[in-house]
Design an enzyme around this catalytic site. Structure first.
Site, PDB file in Angstrom:
ATOM      1  N   LEU A  43      -2.703   4.893  -2.377  1.00 44.72           N
ATOM      2  CA  LEU A  43      -2.857   3.523  -3.293  1.00 44.72           C
ATOM      3  C   LEU A  43      -3.367   2.660  -2.237  1.00 44.72           C
ATOM      4  O   LEU A  43      -2.598   2.577  -1.237  1.00 44.72           O
ATOM      5  CB  LEU A  43      -1.748   3.305  -4.041  1.00 44.72           C
ATOM      6  N   ASP A  44      -4.196   1.404  -2.864  1.00 47.28           N
ATOM      7  CA  ASP A  44      -4.322   0.192  -1.797  1.00 47.28           C
ATOM      8  C   ASP A  44      -3.088  -0.357  -1.486  1.00 47.28           C
ATOM      9  O   ASP A  44      -2.085  -0.312  -2.552  1.00 47.28           O
ATOM     10  CB  ASP A  44      -5.457  -0.441  -2.544  1.00 47.28           C
ATOM     11  N   LYS A  45      -3.053  -1.451  -0.750  1.00 54.01           N
ATOM     12  CA  LYS A  45      -1.922  -1.965  -0.441  1.00 54.01           C
ATOM     13  C   LYS A  45      -1.750  -2.841  -1.373  1.00 54.01           C
ATOM     14  O   LYS A  45      -0.470  -3.209  -1.789  1.00 54.01           O
ATOM     15  CB  LYS A  45      -2.166  -2.877   0.874  1.00 54.01           C
TER      16      LYS A  45
END
Ligand code: URA
Length: 226
Positions: free
Chosen positions: A97-99
């Site tokens: 998942l993106d930051k």
């Protein structure tokens, strides 16, 4: 534990496959050919299958409700693995998942399962709650339901359930880089908030942001069956 459970847990085969191996005298326990699939063994037993040693690895499976600000690789800090109180160095997230994305992420040391779940052929449904910076076009549901073309992939038909003009739930079947953000960008919208609410039927029920829980036996078996 039972010998057949030990071998099935170590992914030598299904319970019936390992029973067959035992009948074929392919399994030894502490140097003696095993005859009884129900015989009692421990994590320290010396077990071989067709002459190859099978050591016991304690597999761990956690569902984390990832907070924003954490990355999904162990080379950077803070990362999601730092949120899990386990000493196993082989724990890894299944996908990324993106930051700035929150939500459901599976963390496990079962590399074989991770590989299967994130492989291009592993069709694992993921649902995201999305908020955008401007109104989402009224025909978004229709557009998402057809393949969308990107430089590196074409999306499979996705399901969009609008909540209001600027938010909704999108269910996708792949996990491409920035996929959801890019799908909305094609509609002219920037995603301002993204949270994965469902990963392969696992929901965030009972998990506050930053919390995690071990998966149940049934949940693990379900993931393995996908
Ligand atoms: N799609 C994105 O754009 N980002 C994520 O973190 C997950 C899916």
């Amino acid at each position: 534990m039972r010998l057949d459970k030990f071998l099935a847990d170590m992914q030598v085969g299904t319970r019936s496959e390992v029973k067959k191996l035992i009948r074929q005298k392919a399994v030894t326990v502490d140097g003696t050919v095993a005859k009884d699939p129900g015989m009692n063994v421990s994590e320290n037993s010396n077990i071989t299958v067709n002459g190859e040693e099978v050591s016991y690895v304690r597999y761990e499976y956690f569902l984390l409700n990832k907070p924003q600000g954490y990355v999904c690789t162990r080379d950077y800090s803070p990362n999601v693995l730092q949120l899990i109180a386990s000493r196993d160095k082989n724990l890894n997230p299944a996908g990324r998942l993106d930051k700035d994305t929150e939500g459901a992420i599976l963390i496990t040391n079962d590399g074989q399962l991770v590989h299967r779940l994130i492989s291009p052929r592993g069709h694992v449904d993921k649902t995201y709650y999305v908020e955008t910076d401007r109104n989402i076009p009224a025909n978004a549901r229709e557009i998402f339901s057809k393949p969308m073309h990107f430089v590196d992939f074409t999306s499979e038909p996705a399901d969009y359930q609008p909540l209001d003009d600027r938010s909704g739930y999108l269910t996708v079947h792949e996990g491409k880089y920035h996929q959801v953000k890019r799908m909305f960008q094609q509609l002219g919208c920037e995603v301002t908030f993204l949270k994965r609410t469902v990963f392969a039927s696992l929901t965030l029920e009972g998990l506050e942001t930053g919390e995690y829980r071990p998966l149940s036996e049934d949940e693990i078996n379900y993931l393995k069956s996908l």
